[in-house]
Design an enzyme around this catalytic site. Structure first.
Site, PDB file in Angstrom:
ATOM      1  N   GLY A  14       0.829  -1.213   0.000  1.00 54.62           N
ATOM      2  CA  GLY A  14       0.000   0.000   0.000  1.00 54.62           C
ATOM      3  C   GLY A  14       0.856   1.254   0.000  1.00 54.62           C
ATOM      4  N   ALA A  25      15.310  11.232  -0.209  1.00 56.73           N
ATOM      5  CA  ALA A  25      16.460  11.169   0.699  1.00 56.73           C
ATOM      6  C   ALA A  25      17.403  10.026   0.317  1.00 56.73           C
ATOM      7  CB  ALA A  25      15.967  10.976   2.135  1.00 56.73           C
ATOM      8  N   ARG A  75       0.780  -4.901  -6.184  1.00 58.28           N
ATOM      9  CA  ARG A  75       0.838  -6.205  -5.510  1.00 58.28           C
ATOM     10  C   ARG A  75       1.210  -7.187  -6.627  1.00 58.28           C
ATOM     11  NH1 ARG A  75      -0.759  -4.510  -0.113  1.00 58.28           N
ATOM     12  NH2 ARG A  75      -2.305  -2.906  -0.400  1.00 58.28           N
ATOM     13  N   CYS A  76       2.052  -8.164  -6.339  1.00 55.57           N
ATOM     14  CA  CYS A  76       2.555  -9.038  -7.409  1.00 55.57           C
ATOM     15  C   CYS A  76       2.632 -10.483  -6.940  1.00 55.57           C
ATOM     16  CB  CYS A  76       3.943  -8.537  -7.832  1.00 55.57           C
ATOM     17  SG  CYS A  76       4.780  -9.623  -8.978  1.00 55.57           S
ATOM     18  N   ASP A 106       4.939  -5.409   5.837  1.00 52.84           N
ATOM     19  CA  ASP A 106       5.502  -6.734   6.130  1.00 52.84           C
ATOM     20  C   ASP A 106       5.519  -7.663   4.916  1.00 52.84           C
ATOM     21  OD1 ASP A 106       2.769  -6.942   6.169  1.00 52.84           O
ATOM     22  OD2 ASP A 106       2.667  -8.167   7.978  1.00 52.84           O
ATOM     23  N   GLY A 107       4.549  -7.550   4.017  1.00 55.73           N
ATOM     24  CA  GLY A 107       4.554  -8.368   2.804  1.00 55.73           C
ATOM     25  C   GLY A 107       5.774  -8.043   1.955  1.00 55.73           C
ATOM     26  N   THR A 129       4.046   2.271   5.732  1.00 55.87           N
ATOM     27  CA  THR A 129       2.640   1.832   5.748  1.00 55.87           C
ATOM     28  C   THR A 129       1.899   2.687   6.766  1.00 55.87           C
ATOM     29  OG1 THR A 129       1.136   0.064   6.468  1.00 55.87           O
ATOM     30  CG2 THR A 129       3.373  -0.077   7.284  1.00 55.87           C
ATOM     31  N   ASP A 131      -0.381   1.790   8.611  1.00 59.40           N
ATOM     32  CA  ASP A 131      -0.931   0.979   9.711  1.00 59.40           C
ATOM     33  C   ASP A 131      -0.125   1.029  11.013  1.00 59.40           C
ATOM     34  OD1 ASP A 131      -2.799   0.247   7.822  1.00 59.40           O
ATOM     35  OD2 ASP A 131      -1.800  -1.631   7.314  1.00 59.40           O
ATOM     36  N   ASP A 133       2.165  -0.983  12.020  1.00 64.62           N
ATOM     37  CA  ASP A 133       2.035  -2.334  12.572  1.00 64.62           C
ATOM     38  C   ASP A 133       3.325  -3.143  12.470  1.00 64.62           C
ATOM     39  OD1 ASP A 133       2.098  -2.535   9.834  1.00 64.62           O
ATOM     40  OD2 ASP A 133       0.358  -3.846   9.651  1.00 64.62           O
ATOM     41  N   GLY A 174      -6.179   0.477   9.276  1.00 64.66           N
ATOM     42  CA  GLY A 174      -5.130   0.034  10.193  1.00 64.66           C
ATOM     43  C   GLY A 174      -4.958  -1.471  10.210  1.00 64.66           C
ATOM     44  N   ARG A 175      -5.769  -2.172   9.393  1.00 65.29           N
ATOM     45  CA  ARG A 175      -5.759  -3.652   9.389  1.00 65.29           C
ATOM     46  C   ARG A 175      -5.857  -4.187  10.824  1.00 65.29           C
ATOM     47  NH1 ARG A 175      -1.556  -6.153   5.255  1.00 65.29           N
ATOM     48  NH2 ARG A 175      -0.089  -5.252   6.733  1.00 65.29           N
ATOM     49  N   GLU A 191     -16.297   9.324  21.749  1.00 65.74           N
ATOM     50  CA  GLU A 191     -16.971   8.813  22.953  1.00 65.74           C
ATOM     51  C   GLU A 191     -16.618   7.343  23.207  1.00 65.74           C
ATOM     52  OE1 GLU A 191     -18.268  11.242  21.103  1.00 65.74           O
ATOM     53  OE2 GLU A 191     -18.220  12.561  22.860  1.00 65.74           O
ATOM     54  N   LYS A 217     -25.032  14.550  26.212  1.00 62.06           N
ATOM     55  CA  LYS A 217     -24.081  14.873  25.142  1.00 62.06           C
ATOM     56  C   LYS A 217     -24.868  15.191  23.884  1.00 62.06           C
ATOM     57  CE  LYS A 217     -19.873  12.478  26.401  1.00 62.06           C
ATOM     58  NZ  LYS A 217     -18.595  12.887  25.862  1.00 62.06           N
ATOM     59  N   SER A 219     -23.642  15.138  20.824  1.00 65.54           N
ATOM     60  CA  SER A 219     -23.225  14.307  19.691  1.00 65.54           C
ATOM     61  C   SER A 219     -22.389  13.163  20.242  1.00 65.54           C
ATOM     62  CB  SER A 219     -22.375  15.119  18.717  1.00 65.54           C
ATOM     63  OG  SER A 219     -21.182  15.530  19.343  1.00 65.54           O
ATOM     64  N   GLU A 226     -10.883  -0.934  11.522  1.00 65.14           N
ATOM     65  CA  GLU A 226     -11.359  -1.921  10.535  1.00 65.14           C
ATOM     66  C   GLU A 226     -11.139  -3.370  10.970  1.00 65.14           C
ATOM     67  OE1 GLU A 226      -9.418  -1.673   6.696  1.00 65.14           O
ATOM     68  OE2 GLU A 226      -7.424  -1.613   7.569  1.00 65.14           O
TER      69      GLU A 226
HETATM   70  P1  ATP Z   1       0.732  -2.864   3.403  1.00 62.33           P
HETATM   71  O1  ATP Z   1       1.086  -3.057   4.859  1.00 62.33           O
HETATM   72  O2  ATP Z   1       0.512  -1.455   3.070  1.00 62.33           O
HETATM   73  O3  ATP Z   1      -0.358  -3.793   2.912  1.00 62.33           O
HETATM   74  P2  ATP Z   1       2.668  -4.748   2.386  1.00 62.33           P
HETATM   75  O4  ATP Z   1       4.092  -4.577   1.976  1.00 62.33           O
HETATM   76  O5  ATP Z   1       2.431  -5.625   3.593  1.00 62.33           O
HETATM   77  O6  ATP Z   1       2.063  -3.293   2.561  1.00 62.33           O
HETATM   78  P3  ATP Z   1       1.554  -6.808   0.641  1.00 62.33           P
HETATM   79  O7  ATP Z   1       0.546  -6.699  -0.443  1.00 62.33           O
HETATM   80  O8  ATP Z   1       1.290  -7.743   1.762  1.00 62.33           O
HETATM   81  O9  ATP Z   1       1.838  -5.315   1.141  1.00 62.33           O
HETATM   82  O10 ATP Z   1       2.954  -7.245  -0.025  1.00 62.33           O
HETATM   83  C1  ATP Z   1       3.492  -6.548  -1.135  1.00 62.33           C
HETATM   84  C2  ATP Z   1       4.085  -7.532  -2.104  1.00 62.33           C
HETATM   85  O11 ATP Z   1       5.160  -8.242  -1.480  1.00 62.33           O
HETATM   86  C3  ATP Z   1       3.145  -8.627  -2.601  1.00 62.33           C
HETATM   87  O12 ATP Z   1       2.286  -8.192  -3.640  1.00 62.33           O
HETATM   88  C4  ATP Z   1       4.139  -9.675  -3.098  1.00 62.33           C
HETATM   89  O13 ATP Z   1       4.625  -9.339  -4.385  1.00 62.33           O
HETATM   90  C5  ATP Z   1       5.291  -9.527  -2.085  1.00 62.33           C
HETATM   91  N1  ATP Z   1       5.166 -10.589  -1.078  1.00 62.33           N
HETATM   92  C6  ATP Z   1       4.316 -10.634  -0.028  1.00 62.33           C
HETATM   93  N2  ATP Z   1       4.436 -11.786   0.648  1.00 62.33           N
HETATM   94  C7  ATP Z   1       5.400 -12.502   0.010  1.00 62.33           C
HETATM   95  C8  ATP Z   1       5.988 -13.798   0.208  1.00 62.33           C
HETATM   96  N3  ATP Z   1       5.602 -14.578   1.206  1.00 62.33           N
HETATM   97  N4  ATP Z   1       6.962 -14.175  -0.647  1.00 62.33           N
HETATM   98  C9  ATP Z   1       7.354 -13.403  -1.660  1.00 62.33           C
HETATM   99  N5  ATP Z   1       6.831 -12.174  -1.907  1.00 62.33           N
HETATM  100  C10 ATP Z   1       5.862 -11.732  -1.090  1.00 62.33           C
END
Ligand code: ATP
Length: 327
Positions: A14, A25, A75-76, A106-107, A129, A131, A133, A174-175, A191, A217, A219, A226
């Protein structure tokens, strides 16, 4: 230690306000150190498609104030496979890229960790991100801006809520993290705040709303994170309405507007510090680490720790305060 001459930089997952300030930077710090920089467009998808462009100091002019990411993001799924990552690595090698800076969540870090390990390419990650998190950094890029956007929205909703004596449920992003909800809720005088980290039964919420009504109150605003357990703002509103049908209830889902906008001064400075530090650590030979803010210092944490340690960023005093201040 591998000496790095060409750094590839990308954003993934995201988008978050502050990513551009961070790219700026990192690019300028690498150029200042005499290294070449390649922008990798559309995250891992761009790595697989060799969507690369050389960057110079002017490529990042006039972007510090912009939300989103000039490098685009995506996303891939193909990158989750060894074949996809091999294709990505072959493209990096062909372009002469011998070090990576990844900005994302984290992804993104999971992908960076596995690519770096499989193909031995030095990689430093930056937490980007909204979030907030991630383990290893008190704050992630974009979180402060997103929280301020939510506060602005709450203030506006408060005007209309007070004029009509209405009960509003405002759902925020915020997932699985309640950071935006708790901080924006407290700053916006909510509140009640429903969080993923703290269970709130609808019956308890109703008791709280009843006392708010009794204390006259004009309001009432309930912030719903979420990821909380009751199924989102529409469900919570429906449950409350079924018990108190006299309430004029409204639901606002803030959605993607929380992702956009010009980064706050906090995010711009944090982004600059993280981008600067990421290049310094990469060039010093570190790999598979994330740079993060801890206290007021930039520190590195191994990606393995970032990805495996559980994070809890809500302070107990704030959780207690949230009920006390809403009477
Ligand atoms: P956000 O927290 O904003 O969602 P994110 O980095 O966690 O960001 P993701 O969509 O979870 O977003 O991951 C981004 C990309 O990272 C994925 O589309 C994928 O290409 C790659 N990715 C995620 N998990 C894996 C995995 N286990 N192995 C290889 N690539 C991954």
């Amino acid at each position: 230690m591998q000496s790095i001459s060409k750094v590839g930089i990308f954003t993934s997952g995201g988008d978050a306000p502050g990513m551009n300030a961070c790219i700026r930077a990192a690019v300028r710090t690498a150029l200042h150190a005499g290294k070449s920089v390649i922008g990798i467009y559309h995250g891992y998808q761009g790595m697989i498609d060799a969507d690369f462009q050389e960057m110079n100091s002017r490529s990042v002019s006039n972007i510090i104030q912009l939300g989103g990411t000039i490098l685009k993001t995506a996303r891939c799924d193909a990158f989750r496979t060894p074949e996809g990552r091999k294709q990505a690595y072959d493209n990096l090698k062909m372009a002469g890229i011998d070090g990576l800076i990844a900005i994302g969540g984290d992804g993104t870090f999971t992908g960076a960790e596995v690519l770096s390990r499989e193909h031995n390419i030095p990689t430093v990650c930056i937490p980007g991100t909204i979030d907030n998190d991630l383990y290893g950094s008190d704050f992630t890029l974009g979180y402060d801006t997103a929280t301020n956007t939510v506060i602005e929205a709450i203030d506006k909703i408060r005007d209309t809520a007070a004029s009509h004596d209405r009960l509003f449920f405002v759902e925020v992003m915020g997932r699985d993290s309640g950071c935006i909800a708790l901080n924006a809720g407290i700053a916006g005088g909510a509140e009640a705040i429903l969080l993923p980290e703290k269970s709130t039964a609808i019956a308890n919420l109703c008791n709280q709303l009843e006392s708010a009504a009794k204390s006259k109150k004009s309001s009432t605003i309930v912030i719903v994170a979420e990821g909380e357990e009751n199924g989102g703002a529409y469900n919570v509103a429906k449950e409350v309405k079924s018990r108190f049908d006299f309430y004029d209830t409204k639901v606002t889902i803030l959605g993607h507007l929380q992702r956009g906008g010009s980064p706050s001064s906090f995010d711009r400075v944090l982004a600059s510090r993280l981008g600067f530090a990421a290049i310094r650590h990469l060039l010093a030979g570190e790999t598979r680490v994330m740079v993060g803010l801890r206290g007021n210092e930039i520190k590195t944490t191994p990606l393995e720790e970032v990805l495996n340690k559980k994070v809890f960023k809500l302070s107990e005093d704030m959780l207690e305060m949230m009920d006390v201040l809403s009477i």
